[in-house]
Write a protein that holds these residues in place. Structure first.
Motif, PDB file in Angstrom:
ATOM      1  N   LEU A 112       0.816  -1.212   0.000  1.00  0.00           N
ATOM      2  CA  LEU A 112       0.000   0.000   0.000  1.00  0.00           C
ATOM      3  C   LEU A 112       0.852   1.266   0.000  1.00  0.00           C
ATOM      4  CD1 LEU A 112      -2.752  -1.082   2.568  1.00  0.00           C
ATOM      5  CD2 LEU A 112      -3.019  -0.821   0.092  1.00  0.00           C
ATOM      6  N   ALA A 113       2.059   1.193   0.559  1.00  0.00           N
ATOM      7  CA  ALA A 113       2.894   2.389   0.664  1.00  0.00           C
ATOM      8  C   ALA A 113       3.789   2.601  -0.545  1.00  0.00           C
ATOM      9  CB  ALA A 113       3.750   2.316   1.935  1.00  0.00           C
ATOM     10  N   ARG A 114       4.287   1.523  -1.161  1.00  0.00           N
ATOM     11  CA  ARG A 114       5.287   1.671  -2.214  1.00  0.00           C
ATOM     12  C   ARG A 114       4.820   1.201  -3.585  1.00  0.00           C
ATOM     13  NH1 ARG A 114       8.749   4.947   0.466  1.00  0.00           N
ATOM     14  NH2 ARG A 114      10.295   4.551  -1.157  1.00  0.00           N
ATOM     15  N   MET A 115       3.927   0.253  -3.634  1.00  0.00           N
ATOM     16  CA  MET A 115       3.441  -0.248  -4.930  1.00  0.00           C
ATOM     17  C   MET A 115       2.128   0.465  -5.239  1.00  0.00           C
ATOM     18  SD  MET A 115       4.224  -4.276  -4.175  1.00  0.00           S
ATOM     19  CE  MET A 115       3.541  -4.816  -5.740  1.00  0.00           C
ATOM     20  N   LYS A 116       2.244   1.702  -5.633  1.00  0.00           N
ATOM     21  CA  LYS A 116       1.062   2.521  -5.858  1.00  0.00           C
ATOM     22  C   LYS A 116       0.195   1.931  -6.974  1.00  0.00           C
ATOM     23  CE  LYS A 116       2.006   5.630  -2.750  1.00  0.00           C
ATOM     24  NZ  LYS A 116       1.143   5.778  -1.557  1.00  0.00           N
ATOM     25  N   PHE A 117      -1.086   1.811  -6.692  1.00  0.00           N
ATOM     26  CA  PHE A 117      -2.042   1.328  -7.677  1.00  0.00           C
ATOM     27  C   PHE A 117      -3.374   2.032  -7.440  1.00  0.00           C
ATOM     28  CE2 PHE A 117      -1.751  -1.526  -4.069  1.00  0.00           C
ATOM     29  CZ  PHE A 117      -3.065  -1.634  -3.633  1.00  0.00           C
ATOM     30  N   TRP A 118      -4.299   1.867  -8.345  1.00  0.00           N
ATOM     31  CA  TRP A 118      -5.574   2.562  -8.250  1.00  0.00           C
ATOM     32  C   TRP A 118      -6.323   2.132  -6.987  1.00  0.00           C
ATOM     33  CZ3 TRP A 118     -10.740   1.274  -8.068  1.00  0.00           C
ATOM     34  CH2 TRP A 118     -11.638   2.330  -8.273  1.00  0.00           C
ATOM     35  N   GLY A 119      -6.670   3.121  -6.167  1.00  0.00           N
ATOM     36  CA  GLY A 119      -7.417   2.844  -4.944  1.00  0.00           C
ATOM     37  C   GLY A 119      -6.565   2.485  -3.748  1.00  0.00           C
ATOM     38  N   SER A 120      -5.242   2.565  -3.865  1.00  0.00           N
ATOM     39  CA  SER A 120      -4.383   2.169  -2.746  1.00  0.00           C
ATOM     40  C   SER A 120      -4.571   3.086  -1.541  1.00  0.00           C
ATOM     41  CB  SER A 120      -2.918   2.170  -3.180  1.00  0.00           C
ATOM     42  OG  SER A 120      -2.517   3.463  -3.632  1.00  0.00           O
ATOM     43  N   ALA A 121      -4.705   4.395  -1.779  1.00  0.00           N
ATOM     44  CA  ALA A 121      -4.900   5.324  -0.668  1.00  0.00           C
ATOM     45  C   ALA A 121      -6.235   5.073   0.029  1.00  0.00           C
ATOM     46  CB  ALA A 121      -4.829   6.764  -1.175  1.00  0.00           C
ATOM     47  N   THR A 122      -7.280   4.829  -0.753  1.00  0.00           N
ATOM     48  CA  THR A 122      -8.589   4.530  -0.162  1.00  0.00           C
ATOM     49  C   THR A 122      -8.559   3.224   0.610  1.00  0.00           C
ATOM     50  OG1 THR A 122      -9.658   5.671  -2.013  1.00  0.00           O
ATOM     51  CG2 THR A 122     -11.028   4.214  -0.673  1.00  0.00           C
ATOM     52  N   LEU A 123      -7.877   2.237   0.069  1.00  0.00           N
ATOM     53  CA  LEU A 123      -7.763   0.952   0.753  1.00  0.00           C
ATOM     54  C   LEU A 123      -6.987   1.098   2.057  1.00  0.00           C
ATOM     55  CD1 LEU A 123      -8.291  -2.060   0.750  1.00  0.00           C
ATOM     56  CD2 LEU A 123      -6.212  -2.372  -0.612  1.00  0.00           C
ATOM     57  N   ALA A 124      -5.921   1.910   2.043  1.00  0.00           N
ATOM     58  CA  ALA A 124      -5.149   2.133   3.265  1.00  0.00           C
ATOM     59  C   ALA A 124      -6.012   2.796   4.341  1.00  0.00           C
ATOM     60  CB  ALA A 124      -3.928   2.994   2.958  1.00  0.00           C
ATOM     61  N   MET A 125      -6.800   3.782   3.950  1.00  0.00           N
ATOM     62  CA  MET A 125      -7.699   4.417   4.907  1.00  0.00           C
ATOM     63  C   MET A 125      -8.752   3.437   5.415  1.00  0.00           C
ATOM     64  SD  MET A 125      -8.456   7.039   6.668  1.00  0.00           S
ATOM     65  CE  MET A 125      -7.378   8.251   5.883  1.00  0.00           C
ATOM     66  N   GLY A 126      -9.236   2.578   4.536  1.00  0.00           N
ATOM     67  CA  GLY A 126     -10.208   1.572   4.960  1.00  0.00           C
ATOM     68  C   GLY A 126      -9.626   0.585   5.945  1.00  0.00           C
ATOM     69  N   VAL A 127      -8.347   0.244   5.764  1.00  0.00           N
ATOM     70  CA  VAL A 127      -7.682  -0.656   6.716  1.00  0.00           C
ATOM     71  C   VAL A 127      -7.675  -0.045   8.106  1.00  0.00           C
ATOM     72  CG1 VAL A 127      -5.450  -1.646   7.335  1.00  0.00           C
ATOM     73  CG2 VAL A 127      -6.293  -1.851   5.005  1.00  0.00           C
ATOM     74  N   PHE A 128      -7.354   1.251   8.177  1.00  0.00           N
ATOM     75  CA  PHE A 128      -7.315   1.901   9.485  1.00  0.00           C
ATOM     76  C   PHE A 128      -8.721   2.042  10.075  1.00  0.00           C
ATOM     77  CE2 PHE A 128      -7.360   5.825  12.062  1.00  0.00           C
ATOM     78  CZ  PHE A 128      -6.512   5.404  13.078  1.00  0.00           C
ATOM     79  N   LEU A 129      -9.701   2.382   9.260  1.00  0.00           N
ATOM     80  CA  LEU A 129     -11.066   2.530   9.759  1.00  0.00           C
ATOM     81  C   LEU A 129     -11.613   1.213  10.289  1.00  0.00           C
ATOM     82  CD1 LEU A 129     -12.608   4.918   7.070  1.00  0.00           C
ATOM     83  CD2 LEU A 129     -11.807   5.495   9.369  1.00  0.00           C
ATOM     84  N   THR A 130     -11.129   0.103   9.745  1.00  0.00           N
ATOM     85  CA  THR A 130     -11.534  -1.203  10.262  1.00  0.00           C
ATOM     86  C   THR A 130     -11.137  -1.370  11.719  1.00  0.00           C
ATOM     87  OG1 THR A 130     -11.280  -2.152   8.053  1.00  0.00           O
ATOM     88  CG2 THR A 130     -11.341  -3.688   9.896  1.00  0.00           C
ATOM     89  N   TYR A 131      -9.974  -0.824  12.071  1.00  0.00           N
ATOM     90  CA  TYR A 131      -9.513  -0.923  13.460  1.00  0.00           C
ATOM     91  C   TYR A 131     -10.416  -0.140  14.407  1.00  0.00           C
ATOM     92  CZ  TYR A 131      -6.734   0.099  17.593  1.00  0.00           C
ATOM     93  OH  TYR A 131      -6.308   0.275  18.881  1.00  0.00           O
ATOM     94  N   LEU A 132     -11.072   0.898  13.917  1.00  0.00           N
ATOM     95  CA  LEU A 132     -11.895   1.741  14.775  1.00  0.00           C
ATOM     96  C   LEU A 132     -13.216   1.092  15.156  1.00  0.00           C
ATOM     97  CD1 LEU A 132     -11.337   5.221  13.081  1.00  0.00           C
ATOM     98  CD2 LEU A 132     -10.083   4.183  14.977  1.00  0.00           C
ATOM     99  N   ILE A 133     -13.592   0.003  14.503  1.00  0.00           N
ATOM    100  CA  ILE A 133     -14.822  -0.700  14.863  1.00  0.00           C
ATOM    101  C   ILE A 133     -14.596  -1.414  16.195  1.00  0.00           C
ATOM    102  CG2 ILE A 133     -16.496  -2.450  14.179  1.00  0.00           C
ATOM    103  CD1 ILE A 133     -15.713  -1.927  11.294  1.00  0.00           C
ATOM    104  N   PRO A 134     -15.370  -1.138  17.234  1.00  0.00           N
ATOM    105  CA  PRO A 134     -15.107  -1.718  18.558  1.00  0.00           C
ATOM    106  C   PRO A 134     -15.436  -3.204  18.620  1.00  0.00           C
ATOM    107  CG  PRO A 134     -17.132  -0.436  18.591  1.00  0.00           C
ATOM    108  CD  PRO A 134     -16.505  -0.197  17.249  1.00  0.00           C
ATOM    109  N   GLU A 135     -14.817  -3.870  19.564  1.00  0.00           N
ATOM    110  CA  GLU A 135     -15.053  -5.304  19.761  1.00  0.00           C
ATOM    111  C   GLU A 135     -16.501  -5.602  20.098  1.00  0.00           C
ATOM    112  OE1 GLU A 135     -11.853  -7.377  22.139  1.00  0.00           O
ATOM    113  OE2 GLU A 135     -11.384  -5.276  22.572  1.00  0.00           O
ATOM    114  N   THR A 136     -17.133  -4.690  20.818  1.00  0.00           N
ATOM    115  CA  THR A 136     -18.512  -4.914  21.236  1.00  0.00           C
ATOM    116  C   THR A 136     -19.465  -5.041  20.062  1.00  0.00           C
ATOM    117  OG1 THR A 136     -18.698  -2.507  21.526  1.00  0.00           O
ATOM    118  CG2 THR A 136     -18.256  -3.818  23.483  1.00  0.00           C
ATOM    119  N   LEU A 137     -19.074  -4.550  18.887  1.00  0.00           N
ATOM    120  CA  LEU A 137     -19.886  -4.710  17.686  1.00  0.00           C
ATOM    121  C   LEU A 137     -19.458  -5.902  16.848  1.00  0.00           C
ATOM    122  CD1 LEU A 137     -20.182  -1.004  16.442  1.00  0.00           C
ATOM    123  CD2 LEU A 137     -21.812  -2.301  17.814  1.00  0.00           C
TER     124      LEU A 137
END
Length: 300
Positions: A112-137
Motif C-alpha cells: 500500500l505504501a510503495r506499490m502505488k495502484f488505483w485505490g491504494s490510498a482509499t484501501l489504506a484508509m479503509g484498513v485503518f477505519l476497520t480498526y476503529l470498529i469496537p469489539e462490542t460490535l
C-alpha cells in the motif's frame, strides 16, 4: 549620569527569559507530578493490597498501609495449576498472533505504501477505519460465523484457547498495517528506485532494504500486537468458557471472583503479575516504540 547608570537593555531581556524559563519549568513539573500521581496511584494501591491477607483487606484499617505483609497471594497464584494454564495459554496465543500479524501487516503495508495502484490510498484508509470498529460490535457477528461453521462443516471453534489466534488479528492487523504504511512511506524513494535499477524484485526490496530500515516501526507494531493479544478481555470471555481453555485476563476473573466473593489480594497480585511481561517489553523497547509511532503519525 542617570543614563550612564541605567542597566543595559540586554540585561532586562535576559532576566525576562530566565523568568519565563523558571515559570515554564514550574508548570512542567507541576503537571508532571499530577501525571505521576494520577497514573501511579492505582498500581501502587494494587501492590499494597496484594501484600495483605483477606482478613486485613476486609478490616477497617488504613487501606494505604500494610500492617502484616504477606506473599501468600503471590505464592498461591504462582503454584496454582489454573493460573499456570492461563499464563501459558496467553503466552502461546500472544506469540502466535504477533507472528501472524507481522506476516500479514508488513507485506500489506509495503504494497500500500510503495506499490502505488488505483485505490491504494482509499484501501489504506479503509484498513485503518476497520480498526476503529469496537469489539462490542464485532463479537456477535463472529459468534454467528462460528456457529455457521459448526453447523456447516461440523468444526467446533468455540471454547478453544486457539480461537483467540483466529480472532485477535482482526484487532491487530489493521492498526499494525497502518503503522507500517506510515513508516514505509517515510523511507526515501531513491532506495527502491536504485534497487529496481539493479534488478531487484519487490520481494527482495522488502526483505533486504525495507525491513532492516523500518525495524523501529516493525518493533512498534510488534509491541502493539503483543499488548492487544495479551490484555484483551472481551473476546476470550465470549468465546471460551472452560477453565483449561481460558487466557489470563478472563481466567483471573473466573477463578478469583465467585459470585459476590472477591479475593482482592489475589486479584491484585494476578493483575500485577499479568502486567509484568508487557511492562518489561515497553521498558526495553520504548525508544523503538515511540520512533515507530511517530513516523506512522507524521507520514503516509
Amino acid at each position: 549620569m542617570a543614563a550612564v547608570l541605567a542597566a543595559p537593555p540586554g540585561n532586562a531581556k535576559v532576566r525576562s527569559m530566565k523568568h519565563d524559563r523558571r515559570r515554564a519549568l514550574f508548570w512542567s513539573y507541576f503537571f508532571l507530578i499530577l501525571f505521576v500521581i494520577f497514573f501511579l496511584t492505582p498500581p501502587i494501591y494494587m501492590f499494597i493490597t496484594s501484600l495483605k491477607s483477606s482478613a486485613e483487606v476486609g478490616a477497617v484499617t488504613n487501606p494505604w498501609w500494610v500492617y502484616h505483609p504477606t506473599l501468600e497471594n503471590y505464592k498461591a497464584l504462582i503454584f496454582s495449576p489454573d493460573y499456570q494454564t492461563f499464563f501459558l495459554n496467553s503466552a502461546t496465543v500472544s506469540f502466535v498472533v504477533v507472528i501472524v500479524t507481522m506476516l500479514i501487516s508488513v507485506p500489506a503495508a509495503f504494497a500500500l505504501a510503495r506499490m502505488k495502484f488505483w485505490g491504494s490510498a482509499t484501501l489504506a484508509m479503509g484498513v485503518f477505519l476497520t480498526y476503529l470498529i469496537p469489539e462490542t460490535l464485532l463479537f456477535i457477528p463472529l459468534f454467528k460465523i462460528f456457529a455457521w461453521v459448526n453447523d456447516t462443516f461440523d468444526i467446533q471453534l468455540i471454547n478453544h484457547w486457539w480461537v483467540c489466534i483466529i480472532i485477535y488479528p482482526t484487532l491487530t492487523v489493521p492498526f499494525c498495517t497502518w503503522i507500517m504504511i506510515g513508516y514505509f512511506a517515510s523511507i526515501p524513494k531513491e532506495l527502491d528506485e536504485a534497487a529496481l535499477i539493479d534488478g531487484a524484485g519487490y520481494f527482495q526490496m522488502l526483505i533486504k532494504i525495507f525491513i532492516p530500515v523500518a525495524l523501529p516501526g516493525i518493533i512498534a507494531a510488534t509491541i502493539f500486537a503483543f499488548t492487544v493479544s495479551w490484555a484483551d478481555f472481551l473476546y476470550p470471555m465470549a468465546f471460551t468458557t472452560s477453565a483449561d481453555q481460558l487466557v489470563l485476563p478472563a481466567g483471573i476473573v473466573t477463578i478469583l471472583i465467585r459470585g459476590d466473593v472477591y479475593a482482592w489480594g489475589q486479584i491484585m497480585a494476578a493483575c500485577l503479575l499479568g502486567a509484568l511481561p508487557p511492562l518489561l517489553i515497553y521498558a526495553f523497547l520504548m525508544d523503538y516504540y515511540i520512533a515507530g509511532l511517530t513516523a506512522g503519525a507524521t507520514k503516509g
